[in-house]
Design a protein around this motif. Structure first.
Motif, short mmCIF file in Angstrom:
data_model
loop_
_atom_site.label_atom_id
_atom_site.label_comp_id
_atom_site.label_asym_id
_atom_site.label_seq_id
_atom_site.Cartn_x
_atom_site.Cartn_y
_atom_site.Cartn_z
N VAL A 20 0.83 -1.21 0.00
CA VAL A 20 0.00 0.00 0.00
C VAL A 20 0.86 1.26 0.00
N GLY A 21 2.00 1.26 0.64
CA GLY A 21 2.86 2.44 0.64
C GLY A 21 3.25 2.86 -0.77
N PRO A 22 3.82 1.93 -1.56
CA PRO A 22 4.13 2.28 -2.95
C PRO A 22 2.89 2.66 -3.77
N ALA A 23 1.75 2.01 -3.53
CA ALA A 23 0.52 2.33 -4.26
C ALA A 23 0.09 3.77 -3.99
N VAL A 24 0.12 4.17 -2.72
CA VAL A 24 -0.27 5.54 -2.35
C VAL A 24 0.75 6.53 -2.92
N ALA A 25 2.03 6.20 -2.86
CA ALA A 25 3.06 7.10 -3.38
C ALA A 25 2.88 7.36 -4.87
N ALA A 148 -3.95 8.86 -0.10
CA ALA A 148 -3.26 9.80 -0.99
C ALA A 148 -3.71 11.22 -0.73
N ASP A 149 -5.00 11.42 -0.45
CA ASP A 149 -5.50 12.75 -0.10
C ASP A 149 -4.80 13.27 1.16
N LEU A 150 -4.68 12.41 2.16
CA LEU A 150 -4.03 12.79 3.41
C LEU A 150 -2.56 13.15 3.17
N VAL A 151 -1.87 12.35 2.36
CA VAL A 151 -0.47 12.65 2.04
C VAL A 151 -0.37 13.95 1.25
N ALA A 152 -1.23 14.13 0.27
CA ALA A 152 -1.21 15.36 -0.54
C ALA A 152 -1.45 16.60 0.32
#
Length: 161
Positions: A20-25, A148-152
């Motif tokens: 999931v980490g690479p997918a979100v990245a 991804a929203d949270l990371v963005a």
């Protein structure tokens, strides 16, 4: 120090939800304007000490296993600008993540060596399955965009203008 925020998607894509980490990245890399973010994927948390060198702001995305409902998102600030964490804080994000040498160990080693960036935010995604396989579980797929929203949001909080 670089002005770009570093986003690191930790995990092995051959271990189902650990990917999931690479997918979100990958999703974040497609969304954030060029130059504002440097996105890397990494299987080994021990590499973090070198990866985050020169960065003031790092967002780490990783699968965690805490016993909560698969797909639950966790957020934790661990950089040198954040107050020290009690040990039980790591328990809420899966102290060793899905790795033998875990994210918590890498962060605390970086802190002890004076190599931890000022701002480090961990975004953990509760995993359902980290056995061998190349697809994410439905519960984790369902929250990739939200993660991804949270990371963005973390990344763009520091982008001028």
């Amino acid at each position: 120090m670089t002005g770009a925020t570093l986003v690191v998607g930790l995990g092995r894509t051959d271990r189902r939800d650990d990917g999931v980490g690479p997918a979100v990245a990958r999703v974040v890399a497609a969304r954030v304007p060029g130059g504002a973010v440097e996105v890397r994927t990494e299987e080994d948390p021990t590499a973090l000490l070198d990866l985050w060198e020169g960065h003031d702001h790092v967002v780490l995305v990783d699968a965690v296993v805490t016993g909560r409902t698969p797909g639950t998102l966790h957020r934790l600030e661990v950089g040198t600008d954040a107050p020290p964490l009690p040990a039980e804080s790591w328990a809420g994000t899966g102290r060793a993540g899905t790795h033998a040498f875990g994210l918590a160990t890498a962060v605390e080693l970086g802190r002890a060596l004076g190599r931890l960036p000022a701002r480090v935010v961990v975004v953990g995604v509760e995993a359902a399955d980290v056995d061998l396989g190349d697809s994410l579980s439905p519960a984790v797929v369902a929250v990739v965009e939200q993660a991804a929203d949270l990371v963005a949001e973390e990344v763009t909080a520091d982008v001028p203008g």
